[in-house]
Design a protein around this motif. Structure first.
Motif, short mmCIF file in Angstrom:
data_model
loop_
_atom_site.label_atom_id
_atom_site.label_comp_id
_atom_site.label_asym_id
_atom_site.label_seq_id
_atom_site.Cartn_x
_atom_site.Cartn_y
_atom_site.Cartn_z
N GLY A 63 0.80 -1.22 0.00
CA GLY A 63 0.00 0.00 0.00
C GLY A 63 0.83 1.26 0.00
O GLY A 63 2.04 1.20 0.10
N PRO A 64 0.17 2.32 -0.14
CA PRO A 64 -1.28 2.48 -0.24
C PRO A 64 -1.79 2.10 -1.63
O PRO A 64 -1.07 2.18 -2.62
N ILE A 65 -3.03 1.67 -1.67
CA ILE A 65 -3.72 1.37 -2.92
C ILE A 65 -4.66 2.54 -3.15
O ILE A 65 -5.66 2.69 -2.47
N ARG A 66 -4.28 3.41 -4.08
CA ARG A 66 -4.98 4.68 -4.26
C ARG A 66 -6.01 4.71 -5.37
O ARG A 66 -6.88 5.56 -5.38
N ASP A 67 -5.86 3.82 -6.35
CA ASP A 67 -6.77 3.88 -7.49
C ASP A 67 -6.87 2.51 -8.16
O ASP A 67 -6.27 1.54 -7.69
N THR A 68 -7.64 2.45 -9.24
CA THR A 68 -7.84 1.16 -9.91
C THR A 68 -6.55 0.64 -10.54
O THR A 68 -6.38 -0.57 -10.64
N ALA A 69 -5.66 1.52 -10.94
CA ALA A 69 -4.38 1.07 -11.49
C ALA A 69 -3.56 0.34 -10.41
O ALA A 69 -2.95 -0.70 -10.68
N ASP A 70 -3.57 0.89 -9.19
CA ASP A 70 -2.87 0.22 -8.08
C ASP A 70 -3.51 -1.12 -7.77
O ASP A 70 -2.82 -2.12 -7.54
N ALA A 71 -4.85 -1.17 -7.79
CA ALA A 71 -5.55 -2.43 -7.53
C ALA A 71 -5.23 -3.46 -8.61
O ALA A 71 -5.02 -4.64 -8.30
N ALA A 72 -5.14 -3.03 -9.85
CA ALA A 72 -4.79 -3.94 -10.94
C ALA A 72 -3.37 -4.47 -10.77
O ALA A 72 -3.11 -5.66 -10.99
N GLU A 73 -2.44 -3.61 -10.37
CA GLU A 73 -1.06 -4.04 -10.12
C GLU A 73 -1.01 -5.05 -8.99
O GLU A 73 -0.28 -6.04 -9.05
N LEU A 74 -1.80 -4.81 -7.94
CA LEU A 74 -1.85 -5.74 -6.82
C LEU A 74 -2.37 -7.10 -7.29
O LEU A 74 -1.81 -8.15 -6.93
N CYS A 75 -3.41 -7.10 -8.10
CA CYS A 75 -3.96 -8.36 -8.62
C CYS A 75 -2.93 -9.12 -9.44
O CYS A 75 -2.80 -10.35 -9.32
N LEU A 76 -2.18 -8.42 -10.28
CA LEU A 76 -1.12 -9.07 -11.07
C LEU A 76 -0.07 -9.70 -10.16
O LEU A 76 0.40 -10.81 -10.40
N TRP A 77 0.31 -8.97 -9.13
CA TRP A 77 1.30 -9.47 -8.18
C TRP A 77 0.78 -10.73 -7.48
O TRP A 77 1.49 -11.72 -7.35
N LEU A 78 -0.48 -10.69 -7.07
CA LEU A 78 -1.09 -11.85 -6.41
C LEU A 78 -1.16 -13.06 -7.35
O LEU A 78 -0.83 -14.18 -6.97
N ARG A 79 -1.56 -12.82 -8.59
CA ARG A 79 -1.64 -13.92 -9.56
C ARG A 79 -0.27 -14.50 -9.87
O ARG A 79 -0.18 -15.67 -10.23
N GLY A 80 0.76 -13.69 -9.75
CA GLY A 80 2.12 -14.17 -10.01
C GLY A 80 2.55 -15.27 -9.05
O GLY A 80 3.41 -16.08 -9.37
N GLY A 81 1.95 -15.27 -7.87
CA GLY A 81 2.18 -16.36 -6.91
C GLY A 81 3.40 -16.23 -6.02
O GLY A 81 3.48 -16.90 -5.01
N THR A 82 4.37 -15.40 -6.37
CA THR A 82 5.54 -15.21 -5.53
C THR A 82 5.34 -13.94 -4.74
O THR A 82 5.62 -12.85 -5.21
N LEU A 83 4.81 -14.07 -3.53
CA LEU A 83 4.42 -12.91 -2.73
C LEU A 83 5.59 -12.38 -1.93
O LEU A 83 5.64 -12.49 -0.71
N THR A 84 6.55 -11.79 -2.63
CA THR A 84 7.69 -11.17 -1.98
C THR A 84 7.72 -9.69 -2.31
O THR A 84 7.27 -9.28 -3.39
N ALA A 85 8.21 -8.90 -1.39
CA ALA A 85 8.20 -7.44 -1.57
C ALA A 85 9.01 -7.01 -2.79
O ALA A 85 8.66 -6.03 -3.43
N ASP A 86 10.06 -7.74 -3.12
CA ASP A 86 10.88 -7.33 -4.26
C ASP A 86 10.15 -7.46 -5.60
O ASP A 86 10.52 -6.83 -6.57
#
Length: 60
Positions: A18-41
């Protein structure tokens, strides 16, 4: 966010997002989650702003 098993047992460390400020941030978060490797880097830089703030706080 924290990775977990199908039975909802933690399987790795939590990652501050975060912060998740808009739909673009939410879309990026979804891509990160779908990637499956939940690391900060692998998290987009703008979604790591909160974690950077916390790291700096002890030195203030």
């Amino acid at each position: 966010m924290q990775p977990c098993t199908a039975s909802h047992q933690p399987s790795g460390p939590a990652v501050l997002v975060g912060p998740i400020r808009d739909t673009a941030d939410a879309a990026e978060l979804c891509l990160w989650l779908r990637g499956g490797t939940l690391t900060a880097d692998r998290l987009p830089d703008r979604l790591r702003a909160y974690a950077r703030t916390l790291r700096r706080a002890p030195s203030n």
